[in-house]
Motif scaffolding. Structure first.
Motif, PDB file in Angstrom:
ATOM      1  N   VAL A 211       0.791  -8.861  -6.596  1.00 59.96           N
ATOM      2  CA  VAL A 211       1.125  -9.850  -5.567  1.00 59.96           C
ATOM      3  C   VAL A 211       2.378 -10.624  -5.982  1.00 59.96           C
ATOM      4  CG1 VAL A 211       0.341 -11.902  -4.318  1.00 59.96           C
ATOM      5  CG2 VAL A 211      -1.280 -10.077  -4.861  1.00 59.96           C
ATOM      6  N   ILE A 212       2.444 -11.007  -7.257  1.00 60.90           N
ATOM      7  CA  ILE A 212       3.629 -11.707  -7.766  1.00 60.90           C
ATOM      8  C   ILE A 212       4.852 -10.804  -7.677  1.00 60.90           C
ATOM      9  CG2 ILE A 212       4.689 -12.769  -9.806  1.00 60.90           C
ATOM     10  CD1 ILE A 212       1.917 -13.690 -10.664  1.00 60.90           C
ATOM     11  N   ALA A 213       4.679  -9.529  -8.013  1.00 63.21           N
ATOM     12  CA  ALA A 213       5.783  -8.565  -7.905  1.00 63.21           C
ATOM     13  C   ALA A 213       6.263  -8.460  -6.464  1.00 63.21           C
ATOM     14  CB  ALA A 213       5.338  -7.199  -8.429  1.00 63.21           C
ATOM     15  N   ALA A 214       5.311  -8.473  -5.514  1.00 65.68           N
ATOM     16  CA  ALA A 214       5.663  -8.375  -4.095  1.00 65.68           C
ATOM     17  C   ALA A 214       6.419  -9.605  -3.613  1.00 65.68           C
ATOM     18  CB  ALA A 214       4.402  -8.174  -3.261  1.00 65.68           C
ATOM     19  N   LEU A 215       6.134 -10.767  -4.222  1.00 67.16           N
ATOM     20  CA  LEU A 215       6.815 -12.008  -3.828  1.00 67.16           C
ATOM     21  C   LEU A 215       8.327 -11.922  -4.035  1.00 67.16           C
ATOM     22  CD1 LEU A 215       4.472 -14.902  -5.048  1.00 67.16           C
ATOM     23  CD2 LEU A 215       5.305 -14.566  -2.723  1.00 67.16           C
ATOM     24  N   PHE A 216       8.748 -11.150  -5.039  1.00 72.69           N
ATOM     25  CA  PHE A 216      10.185 -11.001  -5.285  1.00 72.69           C
ATOM     26  C   PHE A 216      10.879 -10.330  -4.111  1.00 72.69           C
ATOM     27  CE2 PHE A 216       8.860 -11.566  -9.721  1.00 72.69           C
ATOM     28  CZ  PHE A 216       9.882 -12.372 -10.206  1.00 72.69           C
ATOM     29  N   ALA A 217      10.154  -9.456  -3.410  1.00 72.54           N
ATOM     30  CA  ALA A 217      10.735  -8.732  -2.278  1.00 72.54           C
ATOM     31  C   ALA A 217      10.529  -9.466  -0.964  1.00 72.54           C
ATOM     32  CB  ALA A 217      10.144  -7.332  -2.197  1.00 72.54           C
ATOM     33  N   SER A 218       9.279  -9.934  -0.718  1.00 74.59           N
ATOM     34  CA  SER A 218       8.959 -10.539   0.577  1.00 74.59           C
ATOM     35  C   SER A 218       7.671 -11.337   0.482  1.00 74.59           C
ATOM     36  CB  SER A 218       8.812  -9.450   1.641  1.00 74.59           C
ATOM     37  OG  SER A 218       8.164  -9.934   2.789  1.00 74.59           O
ATOM     38  N   HIS A 219       7.711 -12.573   0.948  1.00 78.86           N
ATOM     39  CA  HIS A 219       6.504 -13.398   0.966  1.00 78.86           C
ATOM     40  C   HIS A 219       5.457 -12.785   1.888  1.00 78.86           C
ATOM     41  CE1 HIS A 219       7.493 -17.311  -1.146  1.00 78.86           C
ATOM     42  NE2 HIS A 219       8.593 -16.589  -1.271  1.00 78.86           N
ATOM     43  N   LEU A 220       5.915 -12.220   3.001  1.00 85.52           N
ATOM     44  CA  LEU A 220       4.994 -11.602   3.949  1.00 85.52           C
ATOM     45  C   LEU A 220       4.278 -10.411   3.306  1.00 85.52           C
ATOM     46  CD1 LEU A 220       3.792 -11.470   6.746  1.00 85.52           C
ATOM     47  CD2 LEU A 220       5.812 -10.204   7.505  1.00 85.52           C
ATOM     48  N   ALA A 221       5.025  -9.621   2.536  1.00 83.10           N
ATOM     49  CA  ALA A 221       4.426  -8.490   1.830  1.00 83.10           C
ATOM     50  C   ALA A 221       3.380  -8.985   0.835  1.00 83.10           C
ATOM     51  CB  ALA A 221       5.506  -7.688   1.103  1.00 83.10           C
ATOM     52  N   ALA A 222       3.685 -10.081   0.143  1.00 85.55           N
ATOM     53  CA  ALA A 222       2.746 -10.639  -0.839  1.00 85.55           C
ATOM     54  C   ALA A 222       1.482 -11.146  -0.161  1.00 85.55           C
ATOM     55  CB  ALA A 222       3.427 -11.770  -1.619  1.00 85.55           C
ATOM     56  N   TYR A 223       1.635 -11.833   0.985  1.00 90.14           N
ATOM     57  CA  TYR A 223       0.473 -12.357   1.711  1.00 90.14           C
ATOM     58  C   TYR A 223      -0.411 -11.200   2.192  1.00 90.14           C
ATOM     59  CZ  TYR A 223       3.327 -16.620   1.947  1.00 90.14           C
ATOM     60  OH  TYR A 223       4.097 -17.703   1.642  1.00 90.14           O
ATOM     61  N   THR A 224       0.236 -10.154   2.706  1.00 92.80           N
ATOM     62  CA  THR A 224      -0.512  -8.995   3.204  1.00 92.80           C
ATOM     63  C   THR A 224      -1.272  -8.309   2.075  1.00 92.80           C
ATOM     64  OG1 THR A 224       1.196  -8.648   4.896  1.00 92.80           O
ATOM     65  CG2 THR A 224      -0.318  -6.832   4.483  1.00 92.80           C
ATOM     66  N   LEU A 225      -0.600  -8.134   0.944  1.00 88.98           N
ATOM     67  CA  LEU A 225      -1.236  -7.500  -0.209  1.00 88.98           C
ATOM     68  C   LEU A 225      -2.379  -8.360  -0.738  1.00 88.98           C
ATOM     69  CD1 LEU A 225      -1.286  -5.248  -2.300  1.00 88.98           C
ATOM     70  CD2 LEU A 225       0.462  -6.488  -3.599  1.00 88.98           C
ATOM     71  N   ALA A 226      -2.168  -9.682  -0.802  1.00 90.07           N
ATOM     72  CA  ALA A 226      -3.212 -10.604  -1.271  1.00 90.07           C
ATOM     73  C   ALA A 226      -4.429 -10.537  -0.347  1.00 90.07           C
ATOM     74  CB  ALA A 226      -2.667 -12.024  -1.329  1.00 90.07           C
ATOM     75  N   ALA A 227      -4.178 -10.461   0.959  1.00 93.38           N
ATOM     76  CA  ALA A 227      -5.278 -10.371   1.930  1.00 93.38           C
ATOM     77  C   ALA A 227      -6.074  -9.084   1.723  1.00 93.38           C
ATOM     78  CB  ALA A 227      -4.724 -10.424   3.352  1.00 93.38           C
ATOM     79  N   SER A 228      -5.352  -8.000   1.446  1.00 95.61           N
ATOM     80  CA  SER A 228      -6.007  -6.715   1.217  1.00 95.61           C
ATOM     81  C   SER A 228      -6.877  -6.761  -0.047  1.00 95.61           C
ATOM     82  CB  SER A 228      -4.950  -5.608   1.086  1.00 95.61           C
ATOM     83  OG  SER A 228      -5.564  -4.364   0.803  1.00 95.61           O
ATOM     84  N   LEU A 229      -6.340  -7.342  -1.127  1.00 93.70           N
ATOM     85  CA  LEU A 229      -7.083  -7.445  -2.386  1.00 93.70           C
ATOM     86  C   LEU A 229      -8.295  -8.361  -2.244  1.00 93.70           C
ATOM     87  CD1 LEU A 229      -4.106  -7.709  -4.919  1.00 93.70           C
ATOM     88  CD2 LEU A 229      -5.609  -5.745  -4.550  1.00 93.70           C
ATOM     89  N   MET A 230      -8.136  -9.421  -1.448  1.00 93.89           N
ATOM     90  CA  MET A 230      -9.250 -10.350  -1.237  1.00 93.89           C
ATOM     91  C   MET A 230     -10.333  -9.697  -0.395  1.00 93.89           C
ATOM     92  SD  MET A 230      -9.000 -14.369  -0.128  1.00 93.89           S
ATOM     93  CE  MET A 230      -8.734 -14.117   1.608  1.00 93.89           C
TER      94      MET A 230
END
Length: 298
Positions: A211-230
């Motif tokens: 999720v932290i790695a995704a934040l470097f590219a896109s906050h939206l990508a990080a939120y989506t990935l975090a939602a999937s993991l949750m």
């Protein structure tokens, strides 16, 4: 398909509140704020304007500075104050995305980000109180815009919402699909593994590193990935909040690419960099402090 309708309704509702001039409901706070920080009445009006446009509010500060109405310290302090309304107005796009994706966790995260801005604002107010000398500003001196009719406001909100919704979905749909594809391919896990050498120094679970790695590219990508993991039960709501906060701290340097054009473009290189650095360094330290408190308590 699941989150789209909620986002559309959320954006339209947010734009309706703006069209109705709800941010002027805060005008009763402006007089105490400007008086305590020893700022001029015009800076208080600029603070209200920032709820609609931070650029307009900061441009008016630069204009007052050029005319000799305010000094450099007043400009810097007022410009940092103007960043708080920007956080509140960011709810228009942040909440319609985070709430459908993360639910209550998303609301708590937005609240914490807002708290960071509020604490930063309080620090700047105290600094202004001791560093500046100003005159009293009376509440009744502020000019208020006439409240439009609900029908007119609704039509305006639909018009402005259309642009916002199109902008969100143009990014959100492809990014969401791409995130799920990259997740299935294990790309984010690979990127997260690059952070493993420093993972022992980060107060986050290893599962949250992608999720932290995704934040470097896109906050939206990080939120989506975090939602999937949750949703998969890999991360709890609290862990997602901590991961996003720590990720914000780590990726804070990357956000300068957004703020430098804004501040330098309005205030010029020297004043712009000074105002931006003070604002961002304060935000960083406050976020570190709040994250530290959460880690200590929980």
């Amino acid at each position: 398909m699941k989150t789209g309708p909620t986002i559309i309704i959320g954006v339209i509702l947010a734009e309706l509140l703006v069209s109705l001039g709800w941010f002027y409901k805060f005008d009763f706070l402006v007089s105490p704020i400007t008086n305590y920080a020893h700022l001029r009445k015009e800076c208080g009006i600029g603070f209200l304007t920032a709820f609609a446009s931070t650029s307009s509010a900061n441009a008016s500060l630069k204009s007052m500075y050029d005319r000799g109405m305010i000094k450099e310290d007043e400009l810097v302090i007022a410009s940092v104050l103007n960043s708080f309304p920007a956080i509140v107005m960011h709810w228009r796009t942040l909440i319609p995305i985070l709430v459908p994706l993360l639910g209550t966790t998303g609301i708590i995260y937005v609240g914490l980000i807002t708290l960071v801005g509020l604490v930063k604002t309080l620090i700047v107010l105290i600094a202004g109180h001791f560093l500046l000398k100003g005159e009293k500003v009376h509440f009744e001196e502020f000019e208020k815009k006439e409240k439009p009719e609900l029908k007119t406001a609704f039509k305006k909100s639909l018009k402005t919402s259309k642009k916002t919704i199109i902008r969100i979905f143009k990014v959100m749909v492809p990014v969401t699909i791409l995130v799920f594809i990259l997740t299935d391919l294990g790309v984010f896990d690979s990127l997260g593994s690059l952070l493993k050498p420093i993972s022992e120094y980060l107060p986050v679970p290893v599962e949250g590193l992608p999720v932290i790695a995704a934040l470097f590219a896109s906050h939206l990508a990080a939120y989506t990935l975090a939602a999937s993991l949750m949703e998969q039960g890999v991360l709890s709501g609290l862990e997602v909040i901590i991961v996003l906060l720590v990720g914000n701290i780590i990726t804070s340097l990357g956000t300068l690419r957004i703020y430098i054009p804004h501040y330098v473009g309005i205030f010029g290189p020297r004043l712009g960099m000074k105002a931006m650095l003070i604002s961002q360094v304060l935000r960083l330290f406050v976020m570190i402090g709040i994250t530290g408190i959460i880690l200590t308590v929980f």
